[in-house]
Design a protein around this motif. Sequence first.
Motif, short mmCIF file in Angstrom:
data_model
loop_
_atom_site.label_atom_id
_atom_site.label_comp_id
_atom_site.label_asym_id
_atom_site.label_seq_id
_atom_site.Cartn_x
_atom_site.Cartn_y
_atom_site.Cartn_z
N ASN A 1 -7.29 -9.57 2.09
CA ASN A 1 -8.35 -10.58 1.94
C ASN A 1 -7.86 -11.97 2.38
N GLU B 1 -4.73 -3.25 9.30
CA GLU B 1 -5.76 -3.20 8.26
C GLU B 1 -6.23 -1.76 8.08
N GLN C 1 -4.69 -5.15 -1.19
CA GLN C 1 -6.03 -5.63 -0.85
C GLN C 1 -6.13 -7.14 -0.94
N ARG C 2 -5.42 -7.75 -1.92
CA ARG C 2 -5.43 -9.21 -2.01
C ARG C 2 -4.84 -9.84 -0.75
N ASP D 1 -3.94 -2.93 -5.35
CA ASP D 1 -4.55 -4.23 -5.63
C ASP D 1 -3.82 -5.36 -4.89
N ALA E 1 0.83 -1.20 0.00
CA ALA E 1 0.00 0.00 0.00
C ALA E 1 0.87 1.25 0.00
N THR F 1 -4.67 3.21 0.87
CA THR F 1 -5.30 2.91 -0.43
C THR F 1 -6.53 3.78 -0.69
N ASN G 1 -9.26 4.26 1.26
CA ASN G 1 -10.54 3.84 1.84
C ASN G 1 -10.75 4.59 3.16
N ALA H 1 -6.15 0.51 4.66
CA ALA H 1 -7.33 1.25 4.18
C ALA H 1 -6.99 2.73 3.95
#
Length: 398
Positions: A262, A285, A258-259, A255, A249, A292, A294, A289
């Motif tokens: 997850n 986490e 985030q993978r 991407d 990040a 990235t 969020n 966020a």
Amino acid sequence: MGGKPKEAVVNERVEQLEKMVEIMESRPRGLAAQIDAYYAEARNLLERLMDVPEEQRTALAACHEFRNLRLADLLLEESRDLLPARPMLAEELAALAFQIASQRYESALIRQQVEVRATACILIGAARRLAGDRKGAEMAFGRAAVYLRGAADSPERAYHCQQLAALRRDEGRDDEAAGLLWRAALIYNQDADLLEEAGCLAELGLLFVADDQVARAILPLARACEVLDLHPDRSLTVLARLGLAVCHACLGEADKAQRLVNKARVRYGRVAGSGRQLALVAWMEGKVASLTGNLKDAPGLINTARKSFIRQERLYDTAFAGLDLAAVLARKGQLESINFLIRDVVEGFSPDVRQRSVLRVLGLVESALLRGRRAELGSVIASATARLRQYRRLRVVT
């Protein structure tokens, strides 16, 4: 980490184990029966030792009847398993193993005797560290080092480096902790102990992430994540993946980050009940966020971690999580919400030199707000974060 390719080392180790099995199977059944009896005797002695009142165990362990190094090994195994959750009992069992290994043995067993003493001292040091007794931990680790002279690349030496690194990390001596973790990982690698090597690399990578050294963190974390699913410390699997996600990040690779998040989420059920580990999961986490973009989820995640750190009386973690939260709120334009930074540190922690140092740093952010320097707030928070890291390196903050 140098030497033969890892696959070749592992294949060689497998061949050695297969030969050992063949040799054992070819030996007379009488020898196998003797080995079974030896282990059964040690297990029986362990049960007898633990059945007596706690205050009588040390004297009993010094008796000739309990002169059994396999019994000492069993105590060390139990101690190691108990370490995270019950450090006091772990220390007691390690001390009993040391007592048993301090009896007289025939010369052929001297090396094993010394290894037991060294491991017992390491476990005592680790237990004391977990109980908050840093001085006692330092003494135990120093005693272990004496027994480890001449055992430069032994598994016991690697374990000593690994546990001593945890103490140095607690003390804010991160450079020393990193050096110890590298050395432990190298020894485990040479011994083809891939899981313990991965554990050390994960701890090393997380150390670099905490110090915002993203470029140094990626390689050890990526290597650790390849095999950590089989590691007994399941929380480390989750934290390593989240640490690697933070790195990607930071590099603008949303991407990939985030993978990894997850993948980590699927394993959240593995995280042990440690309040700090659960808080670290939420914090990392939340950092992903934030990095990235969020901004909807980031404040809640980071604030959950921050409040948990306050309850655990972790001043250093509270301050850094607070600065991360302030940065997110500033980007959202919710600057009126930032006054919690200083208030919570004043109300939640004792007024001492550590608290004053943190308040001095957090005061930079509040001062910028009071002077109307809202456009500069992002850079002010970044400057405050860097200064707080300096204080940590100087051991002003623990």
